[in-house]
Design a protein around this motif. Structure first.
Motif, PDB file in Angstrom:
ATOM      1  N   PRO A 166       0.796  -1.238   0.000  1.00 58.67           N
ATOM      2  CA  PRO A 166       0.000   0.000   0.000  1.00 58.67           C
ATOM      3  C   PRO A 166       0.825   1.284   0.000  1.00 58.67           C
ATOM      4  O   PRO A 166       0.248   2.360  -0.139  1.00 58.67           O
ATOM      5  N   ILE A 167       2.139   1.182   0.123  1.00 63.07           N
ATOM      6  CA  ILE A 167       2.962   2.388   0.022  1.00 63.07           C
ATOM      7  C   ILE A 167       2.961   2.910  -1.418  1.00 63.07           C
ATOM      8  O   ILE A 167       3.359   4.031  -1.688  1.00 63.07           O
ATOM      9  N   HIS A 168       2.486   2.061  -2.356  1.00 60.24           N
ATOM     10  CA  HIS A 168       2.388   2.445  -3.764  1.00 60.24           C
ATOM     11  C   HIS A 168       0.926   2.364  -4.207  1.00 60.24           C
ATOM     12  O   HIS A 168       0.529   1.433  -4.923  1.00 60.24           O
ATOM     13  N   PRO A 169       0.086   3.309  -3.801  1.00 60.08           N
ATOM     14  CA  PRO A 169      -1.344   3.220  -4.106  1.00 60.08           C
ATOM     15  C   PRO A 169      -1.658   3.327  -5.595  1.00 60.08           C
ATOM     16  O   PRO A 169      -2.692   2.820  -6.044  1.00 60.08           O
ATOM     17  N   ASP A 170      -0.775   3.975  -6.360  1.00 54.36           N
ATOM     18  CA  ASP A 170      -1.017   4.062  -7.793  1.00 54.36           C
ATOM     19  C   ASP A 170      -0.755   2.727  -8.474  1.00 54.36           C
ATOM     20  O   ASP A 170      -1.364   2.409  -9.504  1.00 54.36           O
ATOM     21  N   VAL A 171       0.143   1.929  -7.899  1.00 56.99           N
ATOM     22  CA  VAL A 171       0.445   0.619  -8.462  1.00 56.99           C
ATOM     23  C   VAL A 171      -0.596  -0.413  -8.023  1.00 56.99           C
ATOM     24  O   VAL A 171      -0.943  -1.328  -8.780  1.00 56.99           O
ATOM     25  N   GLY A 384      15.599  11.064  -1.471  1.00 56.00           N
ATOM     26  CA  GLY A 384      14.874  10.143  -2.344  1.00 56.00           C
ATOM     27  C   GLY A 384      13.517  10.670  -2.765  1.00 56.00           C
ATOM     28  O   GLY A 384      12.777   9.968  -3.456  1.00 56.00           O
ATOM     29  N   GLY A 385      13.175  11.882  -2.350  1.00 60.34           N
ATOM     30  CA  GLY A 385      11.878  12.459  -2.680  1.00 60.34           C
ATOM     31  C   GLY A 385      11.062  12.660  -1.412  1.00 60.34           C
ATOM     32  O   GLY A 385      11.410  12.146  -0.340  1.00 60.34           O
ATOM     33  N   ALA A 386       9.983  13.386  -1.508  1.00 62.28           N
ATOM     34  CA  ALA A 386       9.117  13.607  -0.347  1.00 62.28           C
ATOM     35  C   ALA A 386       8.586  12.268   0.139  1.00 62.28           C
ATOM     36  O   ALA A 386       8.106  11.437  -0.643  1.00 62.28           O
ATOM     37  N   TYR A 387       8.689  12.044   1.462  1.00 61.88           N
ATOM     38  CA  TYR A 387       8.312  10.752   2.042  1.00 61.88           C
ATOM     39  C   TYR A 387       7.198  10.973   3.069  1.00 61.88           C
ATOM     40  O   TYR A 387       7.264  11.896   3.887  1.00 61.88           O
ATOM     41  N   ALA A 388       6.190  10.108   3.019  1.00 61.76           N
ATOM     42  CA  ALA A 388       5.097  10.177   3.994  1.00 61.76           C
ATOM     43  C   ALA A 388       4.595   8.766   4.274  1.00 61.76           C
ATOM     44  O   ALA A 388       4.455   7.958   3.346  1.00 61.76           O
ATOM     45  N   SER A 389       4.375   8.475   5.546  1.00 68.10           N
ATOM     46  CA  SER A 389       3.792   7.174   5.901  1.00 68.10           C
ATOM     47  C   SER A 389       2.803   7.390   7.039  1.00 68.10           C
ATOM     48  O   SER A 389       3.009   8.238   7.906  1.00 68.10           O
TER      49      SER A 389
END
Length: 566
Positions: A166-171, A384-389
């Motif tokens: 689920p860390i990749h909701p677009d995938v 590595g880019g903006a990170y959010a969890s």
């Protein structure tokens, strides 16, 4: 405070009058003044919170722990206890980490990968290792099994989403949709408001830890609290202690006095101060299955504008459907135990318990989205880019989300109502047997007034040792839970346990009868009554000696080490 002011003046005035005093003397007197003021404030705060008796008790407990550490460093008269713990540790190693000529050990990667048939054969062998027979309903809690049909469906759902994250909701848009719907369904079951929100987590411990983190961050951002404190019942789950240690939150415990064993509202009221970031109640608690006085604690939370977390991890979807199943539901006449109480701001619910979802599934609910945002981790400056969890984990298994979603929609309200009737009905049957059976009633008693799935009982007199009962039931193949403070045994009923309740009652009657017969024979022979003092007594019943907790810690460390013996 008048006395404090006078103390400060008595030190400060001479400083202002001694013009010839050296800078060193002035600094040393200032340091002394600060130390005195801090000490007086500490005593004042402790007496205000705990009263004189409570403050003395806490001081004695501090001394007890210090002496315990000294004893551990130089043991003298606790050798018997050491031997008991060593014997239990050795038996635990033999039971959990069996080594022998007939046991294959895989300590490095095979040079060539096994073929599928060999892997499956090994998996079957591991699955069939000798174990406590949870399938026969002889285990308290642990396995919240919803039936083979449900298990097979979960396995298929997990297989379909085994690579998802689920860390990749677009995938994996399907996983995102299922997770959001899980939160919505559990919110509805606990009467969540329109702006209600939530997250899924890996289990009750993570749900509780994140609730504590959110409360700490909320208080820091909105009230500027830098020394956070939370107030919990002494029967609250150990995860609150873990959160306090991880996030440096000062913990205040309130007693849960007999006969109700509910958190003392009077003590909670006295402990609340400007640093309080969270109040906690259980519905029900793990040890005794008791639901705290949530309406009264909610009132305190509302009056003082402090969040209230209700731990429904164990209650799960059994407590949510008590009323619809025909059982009394906690505080229905006073507004209930969930978000219907205005002071309740968060609730933890384990869907992998009485939701029957795959292990590793829990939900943390919030009254509104703005509160939930305080548990988020946001890092916009990462290379590595903006990170959010949303919680502790980064990557998470979408397969468990799929298994949980499939379970909820397969069971539906009717399924949970049916399982509630079966589980709570068995708990009530067991409780009634203890209260009415002519052999059980004179010798053991129920702790408090449980309303859900857990029944805890203890010895009624000194004639029978509670832990002897636990060991005797263990010898008959029952994996019940031994408790301490007070010594007790509990059974968390599940569907398999509910099906085996008649055997549980019968064996408990036989065990009490056998213990009574042994005592009677010893009395007739004029012998001193001998306690069995098996493994449960060795862990929890060593007579209240100073080293008890140290010895249990030693055993616990050894147990955890054993889990990683390949």
């Amino acid at each position: 405070m008048y006395a404090l002011n006078q103390t400060a003046k008595s030190v400060w005035l001479p400083l202002t009058q001694l013009s010839g005093t050296s800078k060193y003397d002035i600094v040393s007197r200032l340091v002394c003044t600060i130390l005195i003021i801090r000490s007086v404030l500490t005593v004042y705060q402790n007496v205000t919170c705990y009263g004189v008796a409570g403050t003395l008790t806490n001081a004695l407990e501090y001394c007890r722990r210090w002496i315990s550490l000294e004893t551990r460093a130089a043991p003298r008269k606790f050798k018997r206890v050491d031997k008991d713990i060593e014997a239990i540790s050795n038996s635990m190693v033999q039971k959990l980490a069996r080594h022998g000529a007939d046991v294959r050990r895989n300590l490095s990667l095979p040079k060539e990968g096994w073929d599928i048939e060999k892997v499956e054969a090994e998996l079957n062998e591991l699955h069939n290792l000798d174990h406590t027979r949870w399938e026969d309903g002889r285990v308290s809690g642990a396995v919240y099994h919803g039936g083979n049909e449900l298990l097979e469906m979960q396995t298929r759902a997990i297989g379909k989403f085994s690579v998802s994250n689920p860390i990749h909701p677009d995938v994996f848009p399907g996983v995102r949709k299922m997770e959001a719907e899980i939160v919505a369904m559990i919110l509805a079951a606990f009467h969540g408001p329109e702006d209600g929100a939530g997250v899924t987590t890996s289990g009750g411990t993570e749900s509780i830890i994140m609730a504590c983190l959110a409360a700490r961050e909320k208080a820091a951002a909105e009230r500027g609290v830098t020394n956070p404190e939370m107030i919990i019942p002494s029967t609250a789950h150990a995860a609150f202690f873990k959160a306090a240690q991880y996030f440096k939150i000062k913990l205040h415990l309130v007693s849960c006095p007999a006969p109700e064993y509910k958190a003392s509202v009077t003590e909670i009221r006295r402990l609340i101060n400007r640093n309080t970031v969270l109040l906690v109640a259980s519905a029900p608690n793990y040890p005794h299955g008791i639901v705290d006085d949530i309406p009264e604690i909610s009132r305190l939370a509302t009056e003082n504008d402090i969040p209230l977390h209700v731990d429904c991890c164990l209650g799960s979807l059994v407590i949510a459907f008590l009323q619809k199943s025909g059982f009394p539901s906690p505080y229905d006449n006073s507004g209930g135990f969930d978000f219907r109480q205005p002071g309740v701001t968060s609730i933890s619910v384990d869907t992998h318990k009485y939701g029957f979802a795959p292990k590793g599934s829990s939900v943390l609910l919030y009254r509104n989205r703005s509160y939930r945002n305080y548990q988020y981790f946001l890092f916009p400056d990462w290379s590595g880019g903006a990170y959010a969890s949303p919680s502790m984990a980064g990557s998470r298994p979408g397969s468990l989300i799929a298994g949980t979603w499939a379970t909820l929609v397969r069971m539906g309200e009717s399924g949970y109502i049916s399982s509630c009737r079966q589980i709570v009905g068995a708990a009530k049957k067991f409780e009634a047997a203890i209260l009415t059976n002519p052999i059980l009633k004179p010798h053991i008693e129920i702790i408090g007034y449980p309303m859900v799935s857990v029944i805890a009982f203890t010895s009624k007199n000194d004639e029978i040792e509670t832990y002897d009962i636990a060991d005797a039931m263990d010898a008959r193949g029952w994996h019940l839970n031994a408790l301490q403070s007070p010594p007790a045994i509990h059974c968390a009923f599940t569907i398999p346990t509910a099906e085996a309740v008649d055997g549980l009652i019968s064996d408990l009657i036989d065990v009490i009868s056998e213990i009574l017969l042994q005592i009677q024979e010893q009395k007739q022979k004029g012998e001193h009554i001998v306690r069995q003092r098996g493994k449960s007594a060795a862990l929890y019943g060593v007579g209240g000696s100073i080293a008890d907790r140290t010895m249990v810690n030693q055993f616990a460390e050894g147990f955890l080490d054993t889990l990683y013996k390949a």
